[in-house]
Design an enzyme around this catalytic site. Structure first.
Site, PDB file in Angstrom:
ATOM      1  N   HIS A 216      -4.798   4.528  -6.151  1.00 26.23           N
ATOM      2  CA  HIS A 216      -3.654   3.620  -5.979  1.00 26.23           C
ATOM      3  C   HIS A 216      -2.930   3.991  -4.699  1.00 26.23           C
ATOM      4  O   HIS A 216      -2.875   5.154  -4.319  1.00 26.23           O
ATOM      5  CB  HIS A 216      -2.678   3.758  -7.166  1.00 26.23           C
TER       6      HIS A 216
ATOM      7  N   ASP B 282      -5.874  -1.657 -13.599  1.00 24.74           N
ATOM      8  CA  ASP B 282      -7.046  -2.531 -13.750  1.00 24.74           C
ATOM      9  C   ASP B 282      -8.195  -1.893 -14.513  1.00 24.74           C
ATOM     10  O   ASP B 282      -9.172  -2.573 -14.830  1.00 24.74           O
ATOM     11  CB  ASP B 282      -7.542  -2.953 -12.353  1.00 24.74           C
TER      12      ASP B 282
HETATM   13  C1  SDX Z   1      -3.670  -2.918  -7.868  1.00 20.42           C
HETATM   14  O1  SDX Z   1      -0.013  -1.750  -4.726  1.00 20.42           O
HETATM   15  C2  SDX Z   1       0.100  -2.040  -6.040  1.00 20.42           C
HETATM   16  O2  SDX Z   1       1.082  -1.791  -6.672  1.00 20.42           O
HETATM   17  C3  SDX Z   1      -1.145  -2.724  -6.616  1.00 20.42           C
HETATM   18  C4  SDX Z   1      -1.158  -2.902  -8.124  1.00 20.42           C
HETATM   19  C5  SDX Z   1      -0.082  -3.868  -8.590  1.00 20.42           C
HETATM   20  O3  SDX Z   1       0.338  -3.781  -9.745  1.00 20.42           O
HETATM   21  O4  SDX Z   1       0.224  -4.818  -7.798  1.00 20.42           O
HETATM   22  O5  SDX Z   1      -0.975  -1.628  -8.750  1.00 20.42           O
HETATM   23  C6  SDX Z   1      -2.493  -3.479  -8.595  1.00 20.42           C
HETATM   24  O6  SDX Z   1      -4.095  -3.509  -6.911  1.00 20.42           O
HETATM   25  C7  SDX Z   1      -4.266  -1.604  -8.305  1.00 20.42           C
HETATM   26  C8  SDX Z   1      -5.456  -1.127  -7.402  1.00 20.42           C
HETATM   27  C9  SDX Z   1      -6.710  -1.895  -7.802  1.00 20.42           C
HETATM   28  N1  SDX Z   1      -7.813  -1.614  -6.873  1.00 20.42           N
HETATM   29  C10 SDX Z   1      -8.853  -0.829  -7.237  1.00 20.42           C
HETATM   30  O7  SDX Z   1      -8.957  -0.263  -8.316  1.00 20.42           O
HETATM   31  C11 SDX Z   1      -9.957  -0.727  -6.175  1.00 20.42           C
HETATM   32  C12 SDX Z   1     -10.480   0.729  -6.118  1.00 20.42           C
HETATM   33  N2  SDX Z   1      -9.390   1.535  -5.538  1.00 20.42           N
HETATM   34  C13 SDX Z   1      -9.537   1.915  -4.128  1.00 20.42           C
HETATM   35  O8  SDX Z   1     -10.104   0.892  -3.342  1.00 20.42           O
HETATM   36  C14 SDX Z   1      -8.243   2.503  -3.590  1.00 20.42           C
HETATM   37  O9  SDX Z   1      -7.880   3.513  -4.423  1.00 20.42           O
HETATM   38  C15 SDX Z   1      -7.041   1.626  -3.344  1.00 20.42           C
HETATM   39  C16 SDX Z   1      -7.360   0.404  -2.560  1.00 20.42           C
HETATM   40  C17 SDX Z   1      -6.406   1.219  -4.629  1.00 20.42           C
HETATM   41  C18 SDX Z   1      -6.057   2.473  -2.564  1.00 20.42           C
HETATM   42  O10 SDX Z   1      -6.640   2.661  -1.310  1.00 20.42           O
HETATM   43  P1  SDX Z   1      -6.105   3.796  -0.347  1.00 20.42           P
HETATM   44  O11 SDX Z   1      -4.652   4.022  -0.508  1.00 20.42           O
HETATM   45  O12 SDX Z   1      -6.647   3.532   1.012  1.00 20.42           O
HETATM   46  O13 SDX Z   1      -6.796   5.074  -0.926  1.00 20.42           O
HETATM   47  P2  SDX Z   1      -6.352   6.482  -0.481  1.00 20.42           P
HETATM   48  O14 SDX Z   1      -5.863   6.485   0.924  1.00 20.42           O
HETATM   49  O15 SDX Z   1      -5.422   7.010  -1.530  1.00 20.42           O
HETATM   50  O16 SDX Z   1      -7.733   7.283  -0.548  1.00 20.42           O
HETATM   51  C19 SDX Z   1      -7.671   8.694  -0.424  1.00 20.42           C
HETATM   52  C20 SDX Z   1      -9.116   9.159  -0.532  1.00 20.42           C
HETATM   53  C21 SDX Z   1     -10.034   8.538   0.486  1.00 20.42           C
HETATM   54  O17 SDX Z   1     -11.070   9.486   0.712  1.00 20.42           O
HETATM   55  P3  SDX Z   1     -10.902  10.485   2.028  1.00 20.42           P
HETATM   56  O18 SDX Z   1     -10.848   9.594   3.244  1.00 20.42           O
HETATM   57  O19 SDX Z   1      -9.640  11.284   1.797  1.00 20.42           O
HETATM   58  O20 SDX Z   1     -12.165  11.349   1.998  1.00 20.42           O
HETATM   59  O21 SDX Z   1      -9.629   8.793  -1.815  1.00 20.42           O
HETATM   60  C22 SDX Z   1     -10.760   7.956  -1.640  1.00 20.42           C
HETATM   61  C23 SDX Z   1     -10.667   7.382  -0.252  1.00 20.42           C
HETATM   62  O22 SDX Z   1     -11.948   7.068   0.226  1.00 20.42           O
HETATM   63  N3  SDX Z   1     -10.661   6.912  -2.655  1.00 20.42           N
HETATM   64  C24 SDX Z   1     -11.635   6.608  -3.518  1.00 20.42           C
HETATM   65  C25 SDX Z   1     -11.112   5.601  -4.330  1.00 20.42           C
HETATM   66  N4  SDX Z   1      -9.845   5.313  -3.954  1.00 20.42           N
HETATM   67  C26 SDX Z   1      -9.583   6.131  -2.910  1.00 20.42           C
HETATM   68  N5  SDX Z   1     -12.888   7.088  -3.664  1.00 20.42           N
HETATM   69  C27 SDX Z   1     -13.624   6.534  -4.659  1.00 20.42           C
HETATM   70  N6  SDX Z   1     -13.187   5.566  -5.499  1.00 20.42           N
HETATM   71  C28 SDX Z   1     -11.938   5.074  -5.356  1.00 20.42           C
HETATM   72  N7  SDX Z   1     -11.501   4.109  -6.174  1.00 20.42           N
END
Ligand code: SDX
Length: 395
Positions: A272, A329
């Site tokens: 998130h 989700d």
């Molecule tokens: C919603 O904003 C809100 O409030 C949204 C929401 C709402 O109520 O409106 O809460 C609803 O949209 C929830 C999120 C739903 N999306 C997903 O579940 C999709 C999967 N999640 C990821 O795509 C990701 O976690 C995000 C998009 C949600 C957040 O993206 P970020 O902020 O770019 O992730 P991050 O910077 O925190 O990542 C840090 C690290 C990274 O690796 P490094 O570069 O440090 O090596 O964690 C990794 C990312 O690659 N990472 C994941 C991951 N999410 C982050 N690796 C694997 N699986 C994941 N899901």
């Protein structure tokens, strides 16, 4: 020559804003609507009570709630000319594209009143109309997708019971309202009702900041919600769980894929932008999965897959170091499936829940004359700084 000109990126006047609607603490995992904890609201309210709270700032008393419920009934129909629009969407039209199109079209059928023209307790005719009609549009988009006759809303049913009636009732097989499903849907809609400045809410504010009226601003928010990184994640989670199940529950394969920085696979439903701990909504929905499937006597193998996947992620340093926990989700689709709602309607359900939050933010921005300036994000320019023009024959 490429130079970096640091513009006064300053305070991106849409990067953050002040609001009194929702408080979110991503470190502590706290979520409150107008000061009330979502656990209390999800356990003890009707969805339309929470919608009233987000829009008005206070929970309704019995008289206000009755008036609001009557408005939901009064405004539940669509103009009959709008109904013909459904005949012209392709048979396989996505319910989300129908929803965003039809909500934007409401503007031409129901001229919106200015907020100061139409005040009653923070809820206006315009907002009550939208809250009720989006439910009808969503139900009709499901019927269109299923190739079934449209089922009109009834006056004697609650917001959630009416929605289930409109999607599941058929002339030849009447639908019997199941209170367990009504209660589960009610809880899910409340938990999705607002979440401060997320992607789709920021979209509604940004679009509305140029003076766009409520209905087209919400239509823009619906499109922003559709993405698999945002509201489309609930459907992406189910596709991921189904893949893991079909793949002999080879969890390690998917965990390794998710760790590959070069790869595009991410674990849907995990991580998130703000929560760096367990999403409080996910905890409530996870418990609701057990309660609802238990009451309905459903044994869904995908719930087992989800629980095991979460256990393995929580035990893996890679994900723990990155504070990756289930978000809203991850478990919600299990409940929608148990209710009988198909995956292509999951993001529509998210939009139904989120609508009161979108409206509340649009209203807050428009009522606050000081901060309602046009949104204008800035950038840091990293392109070519300047170069002399070259004529065609010289290129
Ligand atoms: C919603 O904003 C809100 O409030 C949204 C929401 C709402 O109520 O409106 O809460 C609803 O949209 C929830 C999120 C739903 N999306 C997903 O579940 C999709 C999967 N999640 C990821 O795509 C990701 O976690 C995000 C998009 C949600 C957040 O993206 P970020 O902020 O770019 O992730 P991050 O910077 O925190 O990542 C840090 C690290 C990274 O690796 P490094 O570069 O440090 O090596 O964690 C990794 C990312 O690659 N990472 C994941 C991951 N999410 C982050 N690796 C694997 N699986 C994941 N899901």
């Amino acid at each position: 020559e490429t130079g970096l000109i640091t513009l006064d990126s300053g305070f991106m006047n849409t990067g953050s804003c002040q609001s009194q609607i929702t408080y979110l603490d991503g470190e502590q995992g706290i979520l409150r609507y107008r000061g009330y904890d979502i656990a209390d609201l999800a356990a003890r309210c009707q969805f339309i009570e929470v919608a009233y709270l987000l829009l008005n700032g206070e929970l309704p008393n019995a008289e206000e709630l009755l008036q609001f419920r009557n408005d939901m009934t009064r405004y539940a129909l669509l103009h009959e000319d709008m109904i013909h629009f459904f005949d012209h969407f392709p048979p396989n039209a996505s319910p989300m594209s129908i929803l965003s199109t039809m909500v934007g079209t409401l503007h031409d059928f129901y001229p919106e009143m200015d907020l100061d023209e139409d005040p009653y307790g923070g809820i206006t005719t315009t907002t009550a109309r939208l809250l009720s009609k989006i439910r009808t549009i969503a139900a009709f988009s499901y019927k269109k997708n299923m190739g079934q006759p449209l089922v009109y809303p009834r006056a004697d049913l609650s917001y959630c019971a009416n929605f289930l009636h409109m999607i599941f009732d058929r002339p030849n097989i009447p639908y019997e309202i199941d209170p367990v499903m009504v209660s589960a849907l009610n809880k899910l809609l409340i938990l999705h009702a607002d979440h401060e400045q997320n992607c789709s809410t920021s979209t509604v504010r940004l679009v509305g900041s140029s003076g766009v009226r409520l209905y087209p601003s919400i239509s823009a928010g619906i499109s922003a919600l559709w993405g698999p990184l945002h509201g489309g994640a609930n459907a992406a989670v189910m596709r991921m769980l189904e893949k893991i199940e079909a793949d002999g529950r080879n969890y390690d394969k998917y965990l390794e894929m998710a760790k590959d920085p070069e790869g595009s696979f991410r674990l849907s439903g995990f991580g998130h932008r703000v929560y760096k701990t367990y999403d409080p909504r996910a905890a409530i929905i996870k418990q609701a999965c057990h309660d609802v499937l238990g009451s309905l006597k459903i044994a869904d193998p995908l719930l087992e897959v989800a629980l095991e996947l979460e256990a393995r992620v929580s035990g893996d340093d890679y994900f723990r170091e990155r504070n990756l926990y289930p978000n809203v989700d991850f478990y919600s689709g299990i409940i929608y499936r148990a209710i009988g709602i198909p995956t292509n309607m999951f993001t529509v359900m998210f939009a139904l829940g989120r609508l009161p939050g979108w409206i509340a933010h649009w209203q807050e921005m428009n009522l606050d004359k000081d901060s309602s300036r046009i949104g204008r994000p800035r950038q840091v320019y990293t392109g070519i700084v300047s170069r002399p023009f070259t004529e065609l024959e010289e290129r």
